[in-house]
Design a protein around this motif. Structure first.
Motif, PDB file in Angstrom:
ATOM      1  N   ILE A  14      39.368  79.936 -32.197  1.00 27.74           N
ATOM      2  CA  ILE A  14      40.266  79.518 -33.114  1.00 27.74           C
ATOM      3  C   ILE A  14      41.724  79.793 -32.474  1.00 27.74           C
ATOM      4  O   ILE A  14      42.806  79.018 -32.460  1.00 27.74           O
ATOM      5  N   GLU A  15      41.736  80.964 -31.871  1.00 30.38           N
ATOM      6  CA  GLU A  15      43.079  81.348 -31.097  1.00 30.38           C
ATOM      7  C   GLU A  15      43.365  80.247 -30.174  1.00 30.38           C
ATOM      8  O   GLU A  15      44.706  79.893 -29.809  1.00 30.38           O
TER       9      GLU A  15
ATOM     10  N   ARG B 226      46.576  77.857 -29.853  1.00 30.65           N
ATOM     11  CA  ARG B 226      47.723  77.832 -28.709  1.00 30.65           C
ATOM     12  C   ARG B 226      47.913  76.661 -28.061  1.00 30.65           C
ATOM     13  O   ARG B 226      48.533  76.138 -27.121  1.00 30.65           O
ATOM     14  N   GLY B 227      46.928  75.376 -28.552  1.00 25.20           N
ATOM     15  CA  GLY B 227      47.101  74.283 -28.022  1.00 25.20           C
ATOM     16  C   GLY B 227      46.146  74.083 -27.132  1.00 25.20           C
ATOM     17  O   GLY B 227      45.986  72.840 -26.326  1.00 25.20           O
ATOM     18  N   GLY B 228      44.945  74.638 -26.808  1.00 25.40           N
ATOM     19  CA  GLY B 228      43.835  74.255 -25.901  1.00 25.40           C
ATOM     20  C   GLY B 228      44.281  74.450 -24.380  1.00 25.40           C
ATOM     21  O   GLY B 228      44.147  72.997 -24.020  1.00 25.40           O
ATOM     22  N   SER B 229      45.001  75.247 -23.941  1.00 27.54           N
ATOM     23  CA  SER B 229      45.521  75.006 -22.527  1.00 27.54           C
ATOM     24  C   SER B 229      44.428  74.602 -21.558  1.00 27.54           C
ATOM     25  O   SER B 229      44.865  74.110 -20.486  1.00 27.54           O
ATOM     26  N   ASP B 230      43.316  75.124 -21.846  1.00 25.58           N
ATOM     27  CA  ASP B 230      42.283  74.672 -20.863  1.00 25.58           C
ATOM     28  C   ASP B 230      41.285  73.732 -21.617  1.00 25.58           C
ATOM     29  O   ASP B 230      40.166  74.094 -21.272  1.00 25.58           O
TER      30      ASP B 230
END
Length: 57
Positions: A41-42, A46-50
């Motif tokens: 969820i975190e 954060r925008g799913g950087s990976d």
């Protein structure tokens, strides 16, 4: 004097032990899943950087 358990006492003791171990296993699994979902969820917040990496199984 030798103390021995009857069959009923042995079955009752093993049943209690089994119930307690199942309870602890359930609670540990639930806590582990909660931590893993919290991390996912975190990451999504954060925008799913990976997002290019394959999803966790």
């Amino acid at each position: 004097m030798q103390k021995s358990f009857s069959l009923i006492q042995t079955v009752a003791i093993s049943g209690v032990f089994s119930a307690v171990s199942c309870w602890y296993g359930f609670m540990f699994g639930r806590e582990s899943a909660r931590k893993e979902l919290g991390g996912l969820i975190e990451e999504l917040r954060r925008g799913g950087s990976d997002s290019a990496s394959p999803p966790h199984s």
